[in-house]
Design an enzyme around this catalytic site. Structure first.
Site, PDB file in Angstrom:
ATOM      1  CG  HIS A   1      -4.608   1.058 -29.772  1.00 22.57           C
ATOM      2  ND1 HIS A   1      -3.871   0.517 -28.740  1.00 22.57           N
ATOM      3  CD2 HIS A   1      -5.907   0.972 -29.379  1.00 22.57           C
ATOM      4  CE1 HIS A   1      -4.689   0.111 -27.775  1.00 22.57           C
ATOM      5  NE2 HIS A   1      -5.932   0.387 -28.130  1.00 22.57           N
TER       6      HIS A   1
ATOM      7  CG  LEU B   1      14.036  -8.380 -37.089  1.00 23.77           C
ATOM      8  CD1 LEU B   1      14.842  -8.612 -35.812  1.00 23.77           C
ATOM      9  CD2 LEU B   1      13.359  -7.015 -37.035  1.00 23.77           C
TER      10      LEU B   1
ATOM     11  CG  ASP C   1       0.490  -2.112 -21.134  1.00 24.09           C
ATOM     12  OD1 ASP C   1      -0.526  -1.739 -21.750  1.00 24.09           O
ATOM     13  OD2 ASP C   1       0.470  -2.459 -19.942  1.00 24.09           O
TER      14      ASP C   1
HETATM   15  C1  IPE Z   1      -0.740  -6.767 -22.384  1.00 24.52           C
HETATM   16  O1  IPE Z   1      -1.230  -5.540 -22.018  1.00 24.52           O
HETATM   17  C2  IPE Z   1      -1.103  -7.069 -23.788  1.00 24.52           C
HETATM   18  C3  IPE Z   1      -0.454  -6.258 -24.812  1.00 24.52           C
HETATM   19  C4  IPE Z   1       0.410  -5.305 -24.624  1.00 24.52           C
HETATM   20  C5  IPE Z   1      -0.801  -6.574 -26.160  1.00 24.52           C
HETATM   21  P1  IPE Z   1      -2.623  -5.354 -21.264  1.00 24.52           P
HETATM   22  O2  IPE Z   1      -2.801  -3.901 -21.086  1.00 24.52           O
HETATM   23  O3  IPE Z   1      -3.673  -6.114 -21.953  1.00 24.52           O
HETATM   24  O4  IPE Z   1      -2.312  -6.082 -19.878  1.00 24.52           O
HETATM   25  P2  IPE Z   1      -2.971  -5.877 -18.448  1.00 24.52           P
HETATM   26  O5  IPE Z   1      -4.446  -5.953 -18.647  1.00 24.52           O
HETATM   27  O6  IPE Z   1      -2.541  -4.547 -17.946  1.00 24.52           O
HETATM   28  O7  IPE Z   1      -2.398  -6.990 -17.638  1.00 24.52           O
HETATM   29  C1  IPE Z   2      -1.343  -1.811 -25.220  1.00 24.88           C
HETATM   30  O1  IPE Z   2      -1.899  -0.625 -24.777  1.00 24.88           O
HETATM   31  C2  IPE Z   2      -1.919  -2.239 -26.547  1.00 24.88           C
HETATM   32  C3  IPE Z   2      -2.883  -3.344 -26.455  1.00 24.88           C
HETATM   33  C4  IPE Z   2      -3.107  -4.061 -25.397  1.00 24.88           C
HETATM   34  C5  IPE Z   2      -3.620  -3.679 -27.656  1.00 24.88           C
HETATM   35  P1  IPE Z   2      -3.184  -0.593 -23.856  1.00 24.88           P
HETATM   36  O2  IPE Z   2      -4.371  -0.458 -24.731  1.00 24.88           O
HETATM   37  O3  IPE Z   2      -3.188  -1.740 -22.937  1.00 24.88           O
HETATM   38  O4  IPE Z   2      -2.943   0.752 -23.072  1.00 24.88           O
HETATM   39  P2  IPE Z   2      -3.248   1.037 -21.541  1.00 24.88           P
HETATM   40  O5  IPE Z   2      -2.602  -0.046 -20.740  1.00 24.88           O
HETATM   41  O6  IPE Z   2      -4.742   1.018 -21.402  1.00 24.88           O
HETATM   42  O7  IPE Z   2      -2.644   2.368 -21.290  1.00 24.88           O
HETATM   43 MG    MG Z   3      -2.455  -2.017 -21.075  1.00 26.42          MG
END
Ligand code: IPE
Ligand code: IPE
Ligand code: MG
Length: 235
Positions: free
Chosen positions: A29, A123, A12
């Protein structure tokens, strides 16, 4: 050092990494993919058996159509780009989640990549895509119900062990260490069943900045945990 058999990561913070630099979220990303490469390599080298990465949650489809379609594209590009290298490193690939949401070319490439890497025994890399822990338990319950309806099993045959065979991570060890980057302290519907006795490690580091040093910190922390599994050692 005790190396966890199974590490799961909620990757995240990509969006915040990008917006902190006034860049579009997709750049975050893209940078996140670099961190994935680093972590896969490091886990393979240290003898982790299974690495499960949360790439796209079942709730992430509620993001803007632009972000979702860019994420699908990135997923496709990365799969195509990395599969040969993963094969060279003896990595087995398993993609879990409801892939029916994904465009057909993504589904096809995912299936081909899994087949190509199926006989590897290094792995096991599990990518959770359009995955939700609640979805996983429900799809397992449906399979068990169908087996009972077919007369293949009786309801009383459903035990913790037999039920877990219907889950996406059947045959993988239980998760020893769950890591979440970016400072959020929640599970966001990632693995639910499989983290029954996992150790949790949270770091403020945003996913694109997550590197081998961060991974080692998490493993050192794991080594300081007293895993009791509900029992007590007799004095
Ligand atoms: C969880 O992160 C999903 C992934 C890392 C793929 P999100 O950014 O979607 O989660 P919330 O919305 O903060 O709970
Ligand atoms: C995690 O990064 C990746 C996915 C959920 C696809 P985020 O896109 O949730 O990044 P933040 O949380 O907005 O910083
Ligand atoms: Mg996120």
């Amino acid at each position: 050092m005790n190396i966890p058999k199974h590490i799961a990561i909620i990757m995240d913070g990509n969006g915040r990494w990008a917006s902190g630099r006034s860049l579009p979220r997709i750049v975050g990303h893209q940078q996140g993919v670099k961190a994935v490469r680093t972590v896969v390599k490091a886990c393979g080298a240290m003898g982790v058996k299974t690495l499960t990465l949360f790439a796209f949650s079942s709730e992430n489809k509620n993001r803007s159509t632009e972000e979702v379609s860019l994420l699908f594209k990135l997923f496709l590009t990365v799969l195509k780009q990395e599969v040969k290298k993963l094969n060279k490193h003896n990595v087995r690939l398993k993609i879990i989640g409801d892939l029916s949401l994904f465009p057909e070319d993504v589904q096809k490439t995912a299936a081909e990549a899994q087949t190509l890497l199926d006989n590897n025994n290094g792995l096991t890399l599990v990518i959770a895509a359009n995955y939700g822990g609640q979805w996983d338990i429900v799809q397992a319950a449906r399979q068990a119900a169908q087996a009972a309806l077919n007369g293949d099993i009786k309801p009383e045959d459903i035990t913790i062990d037999s039920f877990s065979n219907y889950l996406s991570l059947a045959n993988e060890p239980m998760v020893d260490l769950l890591i979440r980057s970016s400072g959020e302290l929640r599970i966001s519907n990632f693995l639910l069943w499989d983290v029954a006795y996992s150790e949790f490690y949270f770091t403020d580091t945003l996913w694109p900045d997550f590197d081998e040093t961060e991974l080692n910190k998490a493993i050192v922390s794991f080594n300081h945990r007293d895993r009791r599994f509900g029992a007590r050692k007799e004095k």
